[in-house]
Design an enzyme around this catalytic site. Sequence first.
Site, short mmCIF file in Angstrom:
data_model
loop_
_atom_site.label_atom_id
_atom_site.label_comp_id
_atom_site.label_asym_id
_atom_site.label_seq_id
_atom_site.Cartn_x
_atom_site.Cartn_y
_atom_site.Cartn_z
N ASP A 103 0.81 -1.21 0.00
CA ASP A 103 0.00 0.00 0.00
C ASP A 103 0.85 1.26 0.00
O ASP A 103 2.06 1.23 0.24
CB ASP A 103 -0.91 0.02 1.24
N LYS A 161 -3.74 2.99 -2.44
CA LYS A 161 -4.97 3.75 -2.63
C LYS A 161 -4.89 5.01 -1.76
O LYS A 161 -4.66 4.93 -0.56
CB LYS A 161 -6.20 2.93 -2.23
N MET A 184 -8.32 9.15 8.30
CA MET A 184 -8.70 9.72 7.00
C MET A 184 -9.61 10.93 7.18
O MET A 184 -10.58 11.11 6.45
CB MET A 184 -9.37 8.66 6.13
#
Length: 490
Positions: free
Chosen positions: A271, A293, A406
């Site tokens: 990742d 991502k 996030m």
Amino acid sequence: MNTFPLFHKLENQPILIIGGGEVAMRKADLLRRAGANLTIVAPSIDPEIKLLLNKDDSYNNLYPNSRHVFIEETYKPTHLQQQSFIFIIVATDNEALNKNIHADCKKQGLLVNVVDTPPLCDFIFPAIVDRNPITIGISSNGKAPVLARLLRAKIETIIPQQYGKLAKIAGDFRNEVKSKLPTINARRKFWEHAFNGKYSELIFAGNEANAEQQLKQDLEKFSKVYADNSIEQTQQQDGEVYIVGAGAGDPELLTFKALRLMQQADIVFYDALVSDEILDLCRRDSDKVYVGKKRCNHSVEQENINELLVKHAKIGQRVVRLKGGDPFIFGRGGEEAQELAKHGVSYQIVPGITSASAMASYTGIPLTHRDHARSVRFVTGCLKKGTPNEQFSSMLEPNETIVFYMGLHALERLTTGLIEAGKSKNTPIAIVSNASRSNQQVLTGTLADIVKKQAHAQLPSPALLVMGDVVNLHEDLKWFNINTPNSHTK
């Protein structure tokens, strides 16, 4: 090579230790674990030594044939003759006495080790890594024993305890393997296959019963093709996927298991949040494929990642899915595991230190504290398909710490929504960028002013938001990177 390493069977063998203090106790503990029968001679014997050795038998002065014997007397040369001792350990702090005992041993042809005195030693105790029946000894020939112990500590970190179980079960099968695979070459290939394949992974996963069954199945395969001289046909291994949490970025936070699986991977799908330092710890010749991502920028869609994991496992590869943090905390590890299970692919899941835990430790912001927070919640700042998390009414508990993953891109919406829902605008909040890494930065404020502060400071992603009274402890408890320019911003 100044000394030759040998492994000596000591079970029921008589050994004399002269000395009754802390050093003698350390040697006694090592030797009793190897099954030796010990005689301790000293004017005064530490009660802890007696307590330790009495675990091995019910010592009683009336029974001289007890496994361990204590003689509380000043040393005399006749003590060397009480039994046929295979060697002598001298552990007193009397230098003159030590030299005399060494001379007495030499006259009688006895091997002797005078602790911490290399010139008076016929043999040396190594630093030991014990994975019974696997034993590793490290020696500096008495030149640098502390360095030998440090090397032992390094080896301890890369050899799991399960290697002992791996060897024990393999030992139970040795005769059966020898009967079904008569040649050394066939047996060597069988054991290489077993120790690098599914059998060993089942042991490491704590599944000993299935591991034995797997070993039997592998042996049957090898024995069937042995007559056709086609042992190589059995070398194809069943593929497996390891969903591994890489932690928050500091390589030292990796688990032993994560490191072991990373170093045997054929292919690694990693990742965006996996640091270069961690990626460098993967097997050097493995294929490394970036599938990171970021918000609004998916290099590979999740469905395609799932397909890649299944595809490469089906062709027999050992696949590592390397994720930042923990796979099961906003890491989509559950979705990937579901897909693997659906296709009958074997997998293991290795937890990692989630970024919230690393952030708390590396910033001095405890997630719970008896005076400030009775509970902690991990919340995503962005729900599925990019919709913002606006469940503000559930985030109003005053004695709770909330960590937003996030959430940096939605900082203004989160702070405004919380205040509108009833959260005090003076509630402390912090932004932590690159938690646990060398470029970690911390910005503290309140719900009322953090947006303005961030507009000026511009802390970059990846970043966490942590809200609650515990943020006020940061100034007192911070310890990491505090002298690095720009590491902390207020």
